[in-house]
Motif scaffolding. Structure first.
Motif, short mmCIF file in Angstrom:
data_model
loop_
_atom_site.label_atom_id
_atom_site.label_comp_id
_atom_site.label_asym_id
_atom_site.label_seq_id
_atom_site.Cartn_x
_atom_site.Cartn_y
_atom_site.Cartn_z
N MET A 1 0.84 -1.16 0.00
CA MET A 1 0.00 0.00 0.00
C MET A 1 0.88 1.22 0.00
O MET A 1 1.87 1.27 0.71
N ALA A 2 0.52 2.14 -0.84
CA ALA A 2 1.29 3.36 -1.01
C ALA A 2 0.45 4.31 -1.87
O ALA A 2 -0.61 3.92 -2.37
N PRO A 3 0.94 5.53 -2.08
CA PRO A 3 0.22 6.40 -3.01
C PRO A 3 0.03 5.68 -4.35
O PRO A 3 0.95 5.02 -4.86
N ARG A 4 -1.14 5.81 -4.91
CA ARG A 4 -1.49 5.12 -6.16
C ARG A 4 -0.49 5.44 -7.27
O ARG A 4 -0.23 4.59 -8.13
N THR A 5 0.09 6.62 -7.25
CA THR A 5 1.04 7.03 -8.29
C THR A 5 2.29 6.16 -8.30
O THR A 5 2.98 6.11 -9.31
N GLN A 6 2.58 5.47 -7.22
CA GLN A 6 3.78 4.63 -7.16
C GLN A 6 3.61 3.29 -7.87
O GLN A 6 4.59 2.59 -8.10
N PHE A 7 2.39 2.95 -8.22
CA PHE A 7 2.14 1.66 -8.86
C PHE A 7 1.99 1.87 -10.36
O PHE A 7 0.90 2.02 -10.90
N VAL A 8 3.13 1.85 -11.04
CA VAL A 8 3.18 2.12 -12.48
C VAL A 8 2.28 1.16 -13.26
O VAL A 8 1.64 1.57 -14.23
N ARG A 9 2.18 -0.06 -12.81
CA ARG A 9 1.35 -1.05 -13.51
C ARG A 9 -0.11 -0.61 -13.59
O ARG A 9 -0.80 -0.87 -14.57
N TYR A 10 -0.59 0.06 -12.56
CA TYR A 10 -1.98 0.49 -12.56
C TYR A 10 -2.26 1.64 -13.53
O TYR A 10 -3.38 1.84 -13.95
N ARG A 11 -1.24 2.40 -13.89
CA ARG A 11 -1.44 3.50 -14.84
C ARG A 11 -1.99 3.00 -16.17
O ARG A 11 -2.81 3.66 -16.79
N GLY A 12 -1.55 1.83 -16.61
CA GLY A 12 -1.99 1.28 -17.88
C GLY A 12 -3.13 0.28 -17.77
O GLY A 12 -3.60 -0.23 -18.78
N SER A 13 -3.56 0.00 -16.55
CA SER A 13 -4.64 -0.97 -16.33
C SER A 13 -5.99 -0.27 -16.38
O SER A 13 -6.13 0.86 -15.93
N GLN A 14 -6.99 -0.97 -16.88
CA GLN A 14 -8.33 -0.39 -16.89
C GLN A 14 -8.99 -0.44 -15.51
O GLN A 14 -9.93 0.30 -15.24
N VAL A 15 -8.51 -1.29 -14.62
CA VAL A 15 -9.20 -1.51 -13.35
C VAL A 15 -9.41 -0.22 -12.56
O VAL A 15 -10.54 0.09 -12.21
N PRO A 16 -8.39 0.57 -12.25
CA PRO A 16 -8.67 1.76 -11.44
C PRO A 16 -9.41 2.88 -12.17
O PRO A 16 -9.99 3.74 -11.55
N TRP A 17 -9.40 2.87 -13.49
CA TRP A 17 -9.84 4.04 -14.24
C TRP A 17 -11.13 3.89 -15.03
O TRP A 17 -11.79 4.89 -15.34
N ALA A 18 -11.53 2.68 -15.39
CA ALA A 18 -12.69 2.48 -16.27
C ALA A 18 -13.94 3.15 -15.70
O ALA A 18 -14.32 2.91 -14.55
N GLY A 19 -14.55 4.01 -16.49
CA GLY A 19 -15.78 4.68 -16.09
C GLY A 19 -15.61 5.75 -15.03
O GLY A 19 -16.59 6.21 -14.47
N ARG A 20 -14.39 6.15 -14.77
CA ARG A 20 -14.13 7.15 -13.73
C ARG A 20 -13.29 8.28 -14.30
O ARG A 20 -12.52 8.08 -15.22
N ARG A 21 -13.40 9.42 -13.71
CA ARG A 21 -12.57 10.58 -14.09
C ARG A 21 -11.62 10.88 -12.93
O ARG A 21 -11.85 11.81 -12.17
N GLU A 22 -10.61 10.08 -12.82
CA GLU A 22 -9.63 10.21 -11.75
C GLU A 22 -8.33 10.77 -12.32
O GLU A 22 -7.94 10.44 -13.43
N ASP A 23 -7.66 11.58 -11.54
CA ASP A 23 -6.36 12.12 -11.91
C ASP A 23 -5.30 11.06 -11.61
O ASP A 23 -5.06 10.74 -10.44
N LYS A 24 -4.68 10.53 -12.63
CA LYS A 24 -3.67 9.49 -12.44
C LYS A 24 -2.44 9.99 -11.68
O LYS A 24 -1.66 9.20 -11.18
#
Length: 114
Positions: A1-24
């Protein structure tokens, strides 16, 4: 667990972002990416206190929000530890996170604004 920005793998994954307007690039949102539970201790409900501790850890370090990306096993489906290590919705819900999206049939995004 850490700031989401530290998980580079999630930047390209649809899981955290699909259907959402979140600031990566929002480092105020922390992510619980997996739980490490020794093989002989699995199946004992240890994800519940671990999820609660993750929320407190993030809160103590100034996080603005906490997110988890649990898997939802389908009825009768066996899920390997390699998949379920991201958690299931129950521990996140008990720690105060609520579902905010369903990016895939088997994955959820759960979040708690602190």
């Amino acid at each position: 667990m850490a700031p989401r920005t530290q998980f580079v793998r999630y930047r390209g994954s649809q899981v955290p972002w699909a259907g959402r307007r979140e600031d990566k690039d929002d480092a105020g949102v922390w992510a619980v990416t997996c739980f490490a539970v020794r093989a002989g201790m699995r199946g004992r409900g240890l994800m519940y206190p671990l999820a609660a501790a993750a929320v407190e850890h993030a809160r103590e370090r100034g996080a603005r929000a906490v997110e988890g990306y649990p898997i939802v096993p389908q009825p009768g489906q066996q899920v390997s530890w390699g998949e379920v290590n991201v958690g299931t919705p129950g521990p996140f819900a008990r720690a105060g996170l609520a579902e905010v999206s369903r990016p895939t049939k088997r994955r959820r995004v759960m979040r708690l604004d602190l």
